[in-house]
Design an enzyme around this catalytic site. Structure first.
Site, PDB file in Angstrom:
ATOM      1  N   CYS A   2       0.842  -1.188   0.000  1.00 36.63           N
ATOM      2  CA  CYS A   2       0.000   0.000   0.000  1.00 36.63           C
ATOM      3  C   CYS A   2       0.883   1.246   0.000  1.00 36.63           C
ATOM      4  O   CYS A   2       1.915   1.284   0.671  1.00 36.63           O
ATOM      5  CB  CYS A   2      -0.942   0.115   1.196  1.00 36.63           C
ATOM      6  N   ARG A  29       3.540   0.181  -5.055  1.00 32.72           N
ATOM      7  CA  ARG A  29       3.384  -0.464  -3.749  1.00 32.72           C
ATOM      8  C   ARG A  29       2.080  -1.245  -3.622  1.00 32.72           C
ATOM      9  O   ARG A  29       1.852  -1.933  -2.634  1.00 32.72           O
ATOM     10  CB  ARG A  29       3.439   0.595  -2.630  1.00 32.72           C
ATOM     11  N   TRP A  76      -2.869  -2.562  -1.679  1.00 28.20           N
ATOM     12  CA  TRP A  76      -2.536  -3.969  -1.941  1.00 28.20           C
ATOM     13  C   TRP A  76      -3.287  -4.747  -0.867  1.00 28.20           C
ATOM     14  O   TRP A  76      -2.940  -4.693   0.306  1.00 28.20           O
ATOM     15  CB  TRP A  76      -1.023  -4.179  -1.830  1.00 28.20           C
ATOM     16  N   ASN A 102      -1.233   1.705   5.912  1.00 28.58           N
ATOM     17  CA  ASN A 102      -0.443   0.643   5.294  1.00 28.58           C
ATOM     18  C   ASN A 102       0.012  -0.265   6.424  1.00 28.58           C
ATOM     19  O   ASN A 102       0.624   0.200   7.379  1.00 28.58           O
ATOM     20  CB  ASN A 102       0.769   1.259   4.580  1.00 28.58           C
ATOM     21  N   GLY A 103      -0.308  -1.569   6.302  1.00 33.37           N
ATOM     22  CA  GLY A 103       0.094  -2.500   7.360  1.00 33.37           C
ATOM     23  C   GLY A 103      -1.033  -3.467   7.649  1.00 33.37           C
ATOM     24  O   GLY A 103      -2.009  -3.549   6.893  1.00 33.37           O
ATOM     25  N   GLU A 468      17.661 -16.421 -10.189  1.00 31.90           N
ATOM     26  CA  GLU A 468      17.177 -15.063 -10.401  1.00 31.90           C
ATOM     27  C   GLU A 468      16.498 -14.955 -11.776  1.00 31.90           C
ATOM     28  O   GLU A 468      15.457 -14.310 -11.916  1.00 31.90           O
ATOM     29  CB  GLU A 468      18.350 -14.075 -10.267  1.00 31.90           C
ATOM     30  N   LYS A 472      12.579 -13.879 -12.298  1.00 34.22           N
ATOM     31  CA  LYS A 472      12.208 -12.706 -13.097  1.00 34.22           C
ATOM     32  C   LYS A 472      11.130 -13.049 -14.120  1.00 34.22           C
ATOM     33  O   LYS A 472      10.137 -12.345 -14.244  1.00 34.22           O
ATOM     34  CB  LYS A 472      13.420 -12.138 -13.864  1.00 34.22           C
ATOM     35  N   GLU A 475       7.759 -13.815 -12.442  1.00 30.82           N
ATOM     36  CA  GLU A 475       7.003 -12.731 -11.798  1.00 30.82           C
ATOM     37  C   GLU A 475       6.469 -11.699 -12.780  1.00 30.82           C
ATOM     38  O   GLU A 475       5.419 -11.124 -12.555  1.00 30.82           O
ATOM     39  CB  GLU A 475       7.819 -12.041 -10.700  1.00 30.82           C
ATOM     40  N   HIS A 491      17.930 -35.886 -11.585  1.00 29.89           N
ATOM     41  CA  HIS A 491      17.285 -36.608 -10.477  1.00 29.89           C
ATOM     42  C   HIS A 491      15.809 -36.265 -10.374  1.00 29.89           C
ATOM     43  O   HIS A 491      15.273 -36.164  -9.286  1.00 29.89           O
ATOM     44  CB  HIS A 491      18.027 -36.309  -9.166  1.00 29.89           C
ATOM     45  N   LYS A 585       6.117  -3.906  -4.443  1.00 34.35           N
ATOM     46  CA  LYS A 585       7.573  -3.734  -4.354  1.00 34.35           C
ATOM     47  C   LYS A 585       8.084  -3.968  -2.938  1.00 34.35           C
ATOM     48  O   LYS A 585       9.157  -4.513  -2.750  1.00 34.35           O
ATOM     49  CB  LYS A 585       7.925  -2.326  -4.820  1.00 34.35           C
TER      50      LYS A 585
HETATM   51  C1  F6R Z   1      11.863  -9.656  -7.418  1.00 36.12           C
HETATM   52  C2  F6R Z   1      11.678  -8.764  -6.313  1.00 36.12           C
HETATM   53  C3  F6R Z   1      11.383  -9.332  -4.971  1.00 36.12           C
HETATM   54  C4  F6R Z   1      12.253  -8.649  -3.927  1.00 36.12           C
HETATM   55  C5  F6R Z   1      11.895  -9.133  -2.524  1.00 36.12           C
HETATM   56  C6  F6R Z   1      12.802  -8.537  -1.470  1.00 36.12           C
HETATM   57  O1  F6R Z   1      12.113  -8.953  -8.584  1.00 36.12           O
HETATM   58  O2  F6R Z   1      11.750  -7.572  -6.459  1.00 36.12           O
HETATM   59  O3  F6R Z   1      11.578 -10.712  -4.956  1.00 36.12           O
HETATM   60  O4  F6R Z   1      13.588  -8.912  -4.216  1.00 36.12           O
HETATM   61  O5  F6R Z   1      10.571  -8.790  -2.244  1.00 36.12           O
HETATM   62  O6  F6R Z   1      12.697  -7.152  -1.431  1.00 36.12           O
HETATM   63  P1  F6R Z   1      13.771  -6.268  -0.685  1.00 36.12           P
HETATM   64  O7  F6R Z   1      15.058  -6.410  -1.425  1.00 36.12           O
HETATM   65  O8  F6R Z   1      13.225  -4.881  -0.735  1.00 36.12           O
HETATM   66  O9  F6R Z   1      13.880  -6.809   0.705  1.00 36.12           O
END
Ligand code: F6R
Length: 590
Positions: A2, A29, A76, A102-103, A468, A472, A475, A491, A585
């Site tokens: 949020c 957010r 969110w 937010n929370g 990674e 990517k 997501e 395996h 994010k």
């Molecule tokens: C993937 C992504 C998330 C963050 C994760 C941790 O692209 O952005 O997987 O890496 O939510 O976020 P931080 O680094 O802010 O703790």
């Protein structure tokens, strides 16, 4: 999750427009519903609906709202599905108090029941709605608004960044615990928001609010106290932010994600220069690491992959290093003598925060690597290093992944007695990799976009990069992807491989001979093979080969390519890579 923004001003000029522009910056957010409250004297109005900022602004004609005080919220969903009535702001029974939050509130059910018993009428399924009713209740008992607000906050259990406005008052009440809140100081206009980029177009003068603090802002003043009632000297907290507003805009790129991948070279240049300006701190940290019984590396998502990369290097050097997925922190029994490295772009990820709190209690030393200055995680650490990558707006982490690797490899260079100057050409490697590889990455992304599922395989240090790559594309392009140690693929996972099944190999040049065997195994079963290779060609059907002259630089050749593949897979499906569904994010709920 949020995004929240509050603005209080001496004038009502353009305030609706300014609120909307701040909300646009906060939309990463959360983006399932949006709402705005405006207040002019005793006229309080709330307009809100399910949808994106753009949709709701149009549908509810937000720009026609007038007032000296505005609240804006982009949601969110946690309690209650996305809907018009669950959108914030929420109001009390008499529509005199509006609140955004937010929370998550752990005890909202009990609070709601007792408020209903007192006759309060609820209009949403959210936890947030208890807040305006609590304030209303305390005001009814005769308390002034600030006291009523404080009492309401004291009743709450859980995490919160709260903003509240009340009819007839040109001020915004705020409270913070475990979720971020920052004040922006303008001329006759003050802001309170979830993060700095929200108001960076209007002011660079900021005051970070700490956990357990609450207070109010008027157009010309700021009042903060802690929960024990001690008044905080705001003048000591003022900081000037050196990010420019441009850094938080798309600058002609179609998406923030693409802009931020292209910004990676600049970002790690700033990261490395920042570290060079604090080599004493780096030395202190590495000395501490050398004397540690264990090095525990805790992080989530992309940051976890950077952490995993580092732990492989540490273990190879003879340290006992333990990678921990932040949300599993309770499995770890830290003790005095352990060092904990917490990696987080936002510095707010709740699982990382809870993890370091638990380990600190047990006597471990906490070292944080974050991008957002003065974030909760950095504030609770014994040593703080910053990535200095600048604001990252795209939900998917890109340039900050490269910056995290730069910080970690800088520490590694000290520990391994490698000349850290080897890292100085990392920005060039990224630039070169993008200019050589972007065309092929686009083609690969467009092909993978048509697939249901894909494997990313690697060995050794290539494995976290494969993980990674898989994260990517999953997501932002919604292509199911699984990363596996290439040798382990025999395996079980290889059972899925049939003609045309896509397999992406990450080959950093170290274990190419072994990877070649795995490539042949996959080819023999009809797999369609791709490789991102450094220095040594693997022999995949489609291959991107990048040359680097130092081993330590190889992740910088690979990271932009895995990101570009995912980006182009997403755009090939006409998705919005900046706003993947169901994701936010900053993850501030456990
Ligand atoms: C993937 C992504 C998330 C963050 C994760 C941790 O692209 O952005 O997987 O890496 O939510 O976020 P931080 O680094 O802010 O703790």
């Amino acid at each position: 999750m949020c995004g929240i923004i509050g603005i209080t001003s001496l004038t009502d000029k353009n305030l609706a427009q300014i609120t909307v522009s701040c909300l646009e910056k906060l939309e990463y957010r959360g983006y399932d519903s949006v709402g705005v409250a405006s207040l002019q004297g005793s006229i309080l109005e709330v307009r809100k609906a399910k949808g994106t900022v753009k949709e709701v602004v149009q549908k509810k004609n937000i720009l026609s709202m007038r007032g000296n005080v505005f609240l804006g919220h982009t949601r969110w969903a946690t309690h209650g599905p996305p809907s018009d009535y669950n959108a914030h702001p929420h109001t009390d029974c008499s529509n005199s108090i509006a609140v955004i939050h937010n929370g998550t509130l752990k005890n909202f059910k009990e609070l709601k029941e007792s408020l209903i018993a007192l006759g309060h009428i609820f209009r949403s399924e959210t936890d947030t709605e208890v807040i305006p009713h609590l304030i209303e209740e305390y005001r009814k008992k005769g308390f002034d608004t600030f006291t009523a607000f404080k009492k309401a906050v004291l009743d709450l259990e859980g995490s919160y960044a709260i903003l509240a406005i009340v009819k007839g008052e040109n001020r915004i009440y705020f409270a913070k615990k475990d979720n971020p809140l920052v004040i922006g100081m303008g001329e006759g206009t003050n802001f309170v928001a979830s993060d700095i980029p929200a108001f960076l177009d209007y002011t660079k003068k900021v005051v970070i609010i700490n956990d357990g603090e609450l207070g109010y802002v008027t157009p010309t003043s700021i009042y903060i106290e802690d929960l024990r009632g001690n008044v905080i000297d705001v003048t000591k907290r003022i900081r000037i932010i050196d990010w420019d507003a441009q850094a938080a805009s798309k600058e002609g790129y179609p998406h923030f994600m693409l802009k931020e991948i292209h910004e990676s070279a600049r970002a790690i240049n700033d990261t490395i220069n920042g570290l060079l300006s604090e080599t004493e701190l780096v030395e202190e940290i590495t000395e501490r690491l050398k004397g540690s019984d264990r090095i525990i590396v805790i992080a989530a998502g992309t940051s976890y992959h950077a952490g995993l990369y580092f732990t492989i290097l540490l273990n190879r050097l003879g340290y006992t290093a333990l990678p921990v997925i932040a949300s599993e922190y309770y499995n770890i029994n830290a003790k005095r003598g352990d060092s904990v490295i917490a990696i987080s772009q936002s510095g707010e990820t709740i699982d990382v925060l809870m993890g370091i709190r638990k380990m600190k209690e047990k006597g471990a030393t906490i070292i944080s690597i974050t991008n957002v200055i003065d974030s909760a995680i950095s504030r609770e650490s014994d040593y703080k290093l910053y990535m200095r990558a600048g604001p990252e707006i795209g939900v998917a982490a890109t340039k900050t992944f490269s910056s995290q690797l730069a910080v970690l490899l800088f520490l590694y260079a000290y520990l391994a007695k490698i000349d850290y100057k080897e890292l100085l050409s990392a920005p060039e490697v990224i630039k070169n990799s993008i200019s050589l590889g972007e065309g092929i990455a686009k083609k690969v992304g467009e092909e993978l976009a048509l697939q249901k599922s894909v494997y990313y395989l690697g060995r050794g240090l290539s494995l976290p990069l494969a993980m990674e790559g898989a994260l990517k594309i999953k997501e932002i392009a919604y292509v199911h992807a699984e990363a596996y140690p290439a040798g382990e693929s025999k395996h079980g996972p290889i059972a899925l491989v049939e003609k045309g099944y896509p397999v992406v190999f990450i080959n950093d040049g170290e274990l190419t001979d072994l990877l070649e065997n795995n490539l042949h195994e996959m080819k023999a079963r009809g797999a369609k093979t791709y490789a991102i290779s450094v220095n040594k060609r693997l022999g995949a059907e489609t291959e991107i080969l990048i040359k680097v002259d130092k081993d330590i630089l190889s992740p910088f050749a690979i990271s932009p390519i895995i990101q570009l593949i995912a980006y182009y897979a997403s755009t090939a499906k006409s998705l919005d890579p900046d706003r993947p569904r169901n994701l936010a994010k900053t993850v501030t709920v456990e």
